[in-house]
Design an enzyme around this catalytic site. Structure first.
Site, PDB file in Angstrom:
ATOM      1  N   CYS A 106      37.141  29.069  38.190  1.00 42.60           N
ATOM      2  CA  CYS A 106      37.295  30.675  38.798  1.00 42.60           C
ATOM      3  C   CYS A 106      38.897  31.054  38.952  1.00 42.60           C
ATOM      4  O   CYS A 106      39.184  32.010  38.146  1.00 42.60           O
ATOM      5  CB  CYS A 106      36.500  30.961  40.141  1.00 42.60           C
ATOM      6  SG  CYS A 106      37.205  30.271  41.363  1.00 42.60           S
ATOM      7  N   HIS A 160      36.330  31.644  46.054  1.00 42.75           N
ATOM      8  CA  HIS A 160      35.954  32.057  44.896  1.00 42.75           C
ATOM      9  C   HIS A 160      36.709  33.347  44.387  1.00 42.75           C
ATOM     10  O   HIS A 160      36.828  34.210  45.508  1.00 42.75           O
ATOM     11  CB  HIS A 160      34.472  32.421  44.762  1.00 42.75           C
ATOM     12  CG  HIS A 160      33.996  32.704  43.494  1.00 42.75           C
ATOM     13  ND1 HIS A 160      34.175  31.869  42.179  1.00 42.75           N
ATOM     14  CD2 HIS A 160      33.566  33.839  42.730  1.00 42.75           C
ATOM     15  CE1 HIS A 160      33.651  32.375  40.991  1.00 42.75           C
ATOM     16  NE2 HIS A 160      33.137  33.743  41.418  1.00 42.75           N
ATOM     17  N   GLN A 172      34.473  36.975  35.975  1.00 42.24           N
ATOM     18  CA  GLN A 172      34.589  35.653  36.712  1.00 42.24           C
ATOM     19  C   GLN A 172      33.994  34.609  36.062  1.00 42.24           C
ATOM     20  O   GLN A 172      33.375  34.599  35.096  1.00 42.24           O
ATOM     21  CB  GLN A 172      33.614  35.944  38.228  1.00 42.24           C
ATOM     22  CG  GLN A 172      32.485  36.276  37.562  1.00 42.24           C
ATOM     23  CD  GLN A 172      31.295  35.537  38.802  1.00 42.24           C
ATOM     24  OE1 GLN A 172      31.678  34.765  39.595  1.00 42.24           O
ATOM     25  NE2 GLN A 172      30.319  36.334  39.022  1.00 42.24           N
TER      26      GLN A 172
END
Length: 207
Positions: A106, A160, A172
């Site tokens: 990520c 994240h 993402q």
């Protein structure tokens, strides 16, 4: 939203003749009008593009021309970052990855998109990006394309990160076994884990 300010000692003819002012007028970012006094009121930019905070002086035409070029560069930087991100759609998640050849995790995806565009390189992990000194906090209702959106899935302040694309969508690299994708910020899962947003691309931070 357009901000009005009174600019003393500026001749209307100077504004009319200045190329920078003309460019802003053409783009709808600057409006000039005569007033009964020698002063002329004008509106400069929108908060979406850049903040106009310096005192207006007699050399305003040159200043406006410079700001016009800087604003156009800023918008190109944001667009380039989003373009780089969208080109990675469908590529696999790879823990520790930060290139199109290896795949991305990520934060690696975000790092790749912005590494050549901002003056200070971004940190490499989501949590460090969340606390990055050059990343300004952004309210959820003020998100703009290119802002970083952060989530707490397991532990820490944030573990994240994705990049906001507009219309409640963000791109993402989710997890092992998944590909880079576009998700909805309004989904119940992401709302439950959302912890904040940061803006790393501003007129002050770009190269």
């Amino acid at each position: 939203m357009v901000y009005n300010r009174t600019a003393p000692n500026i001749r209307y003819t100077a504004l009319k003749k200045d190329p920078g002012a003309k460019a802003l007028v053409k783009r709808g970012l600057l409006k000039s009008a005569r007033q009964k006094s020698p002063e002329y009121r004008h509106a400069v930019t929108t908060k979406m593009l850049f903040s106009y905070t310096s005192r207006i002086t007699d050399d305003i035409p040159d200043s406006l021309a410079f700001r016009t070029l800087h604003t156009e560069h800023y918008l190109r930087v944001r667009q380039n970052a989003v373009k780089k991100l969208l080109e990675q759609l469908g590529k696999p998640y790879q823990w520790g990855g930060a290139s199109p050849y290896s795949g991305f995790d990520c934060s690696g995806l975000v790092y790749y998109a912005y590494k050549d565009l901002v003056k200070t390189p971004l940190p490499r992990t989501a949590n460090e990006m969340f606390h990055h000194r050059d990343a300004a906090s952004v309210n959820k209702n003020e998100l703009e394309q290119g802002d970083l959106v952060f989530f707490r899935i397991h532990k820490g302040s944030a573990d994240h990160v994705g990049v906001y694309l507009g219309n409640n969508r963000f791109i993402q690299s989710p997890r092992t076994g998944s590909d880079i994708r576009i998700s909805k910020l309004t989904d119940e899962y992401w709302q439950a884990h959302y912890v904040g947003a940061r803006r790393v691309v501003t007129p002050q931070t770009i190269r």
